[in-house]
Design an enzyme around this catalytic site. Structure first.
Site: not given
Ligand code: GLA
Length: 581
Positions: A156, A232
């Site tokens: 991210e 995700e």
């Molecule tokens: C983001 C991050 C993950 C995690 C989620 C929340 O998507 O990429 O590593 O921290 O948020 O659980």
């Protein structure tokens, strides 16, 4: 064409289109003896793939000193044996509610805001780390007989920065180390995030908890072709100490999953099985809205995540709801879930009658004490997880004035001339009662977890400003550190002589608990305040009466028939006994 590839519209395996039905499970949050069971649970839910991050700071505690990097290879072998594919996300930054987002404290301490950029010093460390860890992955790519089908670049990145040169350099490092399976990036479904985090020629994926059609429409604006994937899908969420327990309704999550699959997309459930932040590795957030610049919100020890397979490895209603959806997309009938692992045969208690005062623990396991002009940070003292005793003299004679700490991270139990004077936090940095000189002040400062998300990721711990009496800085500060890793030297802990009953005072409490037939258990600490617990030398993680978590998960393989050693390092006010059930 042989192998796994990113096609025009789909992922392809050996020329056939496939949909990835993946789920996140972090090898570092699950006891190794339980991987097989958990992976079989994921298969039975209808998944064909497992995704894991790799936490750099767990594996490189000091520059050039590596710790069990091979565990990643062992996990990938277990994934292959379970008949699943694997997606690996080696960071170097992973977020993941993990201490410092996976970046080593010694690195963020040294490079500060140059982390996660093209900075050569930072990238030099990344390159050395990748050279060390990637052989675990490279030899296990699918075309070489292993389970690995894709590898992620950063994490991210568009939620953090805009250095496309950096993301490209990382991708090139992965390629140079022999990663031949497709690379990808993952970002929030926002234009600026996708612009900041993705790079030409590398598959882009998106992360969200609901609203698949809108999310993928945004992705399509940036990538008109290529397979769609939600890397995700947040089917649950995590908890912070002192806040409400977060849950997500199973049917609501199943409907959101169905929407993803109806878009023709692939998915990675985050988390499929969350596990536990053993040994104090939980990270922290900063509140305060969009800027993530507000109060510290440390993450709890459990990473249950309200996931379909819970912290104990049990199927939840969400498991069955997801299984129903996933079964419609499966290529063959789903296997039954494996039998559950054994549970402890009955509740047992242990009175922790031996006690060692904190000072004596520091004498036995801590760093040597040294004096500094201004209080050193945890980074300067090379402390990742643990606590530091700062001691300073208020010269006398002088009037009683307020004593306060600037830049306190995160929490200090303060003693004035040996008597407990209060607890200070970042938000309440001044002692209630003024202090007169001459006085000896001790501040036992604890990190509650390094920030893992947002602009303050990587910020220092400890006393980062100074200790003030009235408005005057107090200089000449003695500091002594206790790293949690010191407790790995279990024999030293056993050898510290007991000073009798602790009667609630801070320190290390010890005792044994008799177990007839070992199995998974939860540990309750009635009357205890905050600290860490070890069972047979295994650090179960932080406990804190602030809740919402009230018991700690004890993996069955940690227990044995007969006497089991329990140590509790209490930092505020202890109880008498602990209870396993
Ligand atoms: C983001 C991050 C993950 C995690 C989620 C929340 O998507 O990429 O590593 O921290 O948020 O659980």
């Amino acid at each position: 064409m042989n192998g796994f590839r990113v096609g025009e519209d789909d992922f392809e395996v050996d020329g056939r289109p496939v949909r990835l039905l993946s789920g996140a499970m972090h090898y570092f949050r699950v006891h190794e003896a339980q991987w097989g069971h958990r992976l079989a649970m994921l298969r039975a839910m209808g998944l064909n793939c497992v995704e894991t991050y790799v936490p750099w700071n767990l594996h490189e505690p000091r520059p050039g000193t590596y710790r069990d990097v091979e565990v990643l290879g062992r996990f990938l072998d277990a994934v292959r044996d379970a008949g699943l594919w694997a997606i690996v996300r080696p960071g170097p930054y992973i977020c993941a509610e993990w201490e410092n987002g996976g970046l080593p404290h010694w690195l963020t301490g040294a490079v500060g805001a140059r982390a996660r950029t093209r900075d050569e010093e930072y990238l030099g460390h990344v390159g050395r780390w990748f050279r060390r860890v990637l052989p675990q992955v490279v030899g296990r790519q699918r075309h070489r007989g292993g389970p690995v089908i894709m590898v992620q670049v950063e994490n991210e990145y568009g939620s953090y920065g805009s250095d496309g040169v950096y993301v490209r350099r990382l991708a090139d490092l992965l390629l140079a180390e022999g990663v031949e399976v497709p690379l990808f990036t993952s970002d929030g479904p926002e234009d600026h995030m996708l612009t900041g985090g993705s790079i030409p020629g590398v598959l882009a994926t998106v992360n969200f908890g609901s609203g698949a059609r809108a999310g993928f429409a945004t992705l399509r604006r940036h990538r008109p072709t290529g397979p769609l994937m939600c890397m995700e899908f947040w089917c649950g969420w995590f908890d912070h100490w002192g806040a409400e327990h977060v849950v997500r309704d199973a049917e609501d999550a199943a409907a959101a999953l169905r929407e993803i699959l109806e878009c023709g997309a692939s998915v990675n459930l985050y988390m499929a099985h969350g596990g536990t932040n053993f040994a104090g590795w939980a990270g922290a957030n900063r509140g305060g809205g969009a800027l993530h610049d507000g109060e510290l919100q440390p993450d709890v020890t459990s990473y249950d995540y309200d996931a379909p397979v819970d912290e104990f490895g049990r199927a939840t209603p969400k498991f069955w709801a997801f299984r129903e959806v996933l079964a419609e997309y499966a290529s063959a009938p789903l296997p039954d879930p494996p039998p559950p692992p054994p549970s402890l045969d009955g509740p047992v208690s242990a009175v922790l009658s031996e006690w060692v005062p904190l000072d004596a623990v520091l004498d036995a396991l801590g760093s040597p004490e040294a004096e500094y002009a201004v209080p050193p940070t945890f980074e300067e003292l090379d402390v990742d997880r643990g606590l530091v005793r700062y001691a300073v003299t208020v010269p006398g004679p002088r009037e009683p004035y307020p004593l306060s700490v600037r830049g306190l991270r995160d929490r200090a139990v303060v003693y004035v001339d040996g008597a407990r004077a209060g607890v200070l936090t970042e938000g309440t940095p001044t002692l209630l009662d003024p202090v007169a000189g001459h006085a000896r002040v001790e501040l036992w400062v604890e990190s509650l977890g390094r920030v893992n998300y947002g602009p303050r990721t990587g910020e220092a711990k400890g006393i980062t400003g100074g200790i003030l009496h009235e408005r005057q800085y107090l200089h000449g500060v003695r500091a002594r550190a206790l790293r949690l890793d010191a407790f790995d030297v279990a024999s030293a802990v056993r050898a510290i002589p007991s000073a009798g009953a602790g009667e609630g005072r801070p320190g290390l409490y010890r005792g044994t608990v008799e177990v007839h037939s070992p199995g998974d258990a939860s540990l309750a600490l009635p009357g205890w305040t905050r600290g860490f617990v070890w069972v047979n030398g295994f650090n179960l993680g932080r406990y804190w009466s602030a809740g919402p978590q009230t018991t700690l998960y004890v993996p069955g393989p940690v227990l044995r028939a007969g006497a089991n050693e329990v140590w509790v390092l209490e930092l505020e006010e202890g109880g008498e006994s602990v209870r396993l059930a």
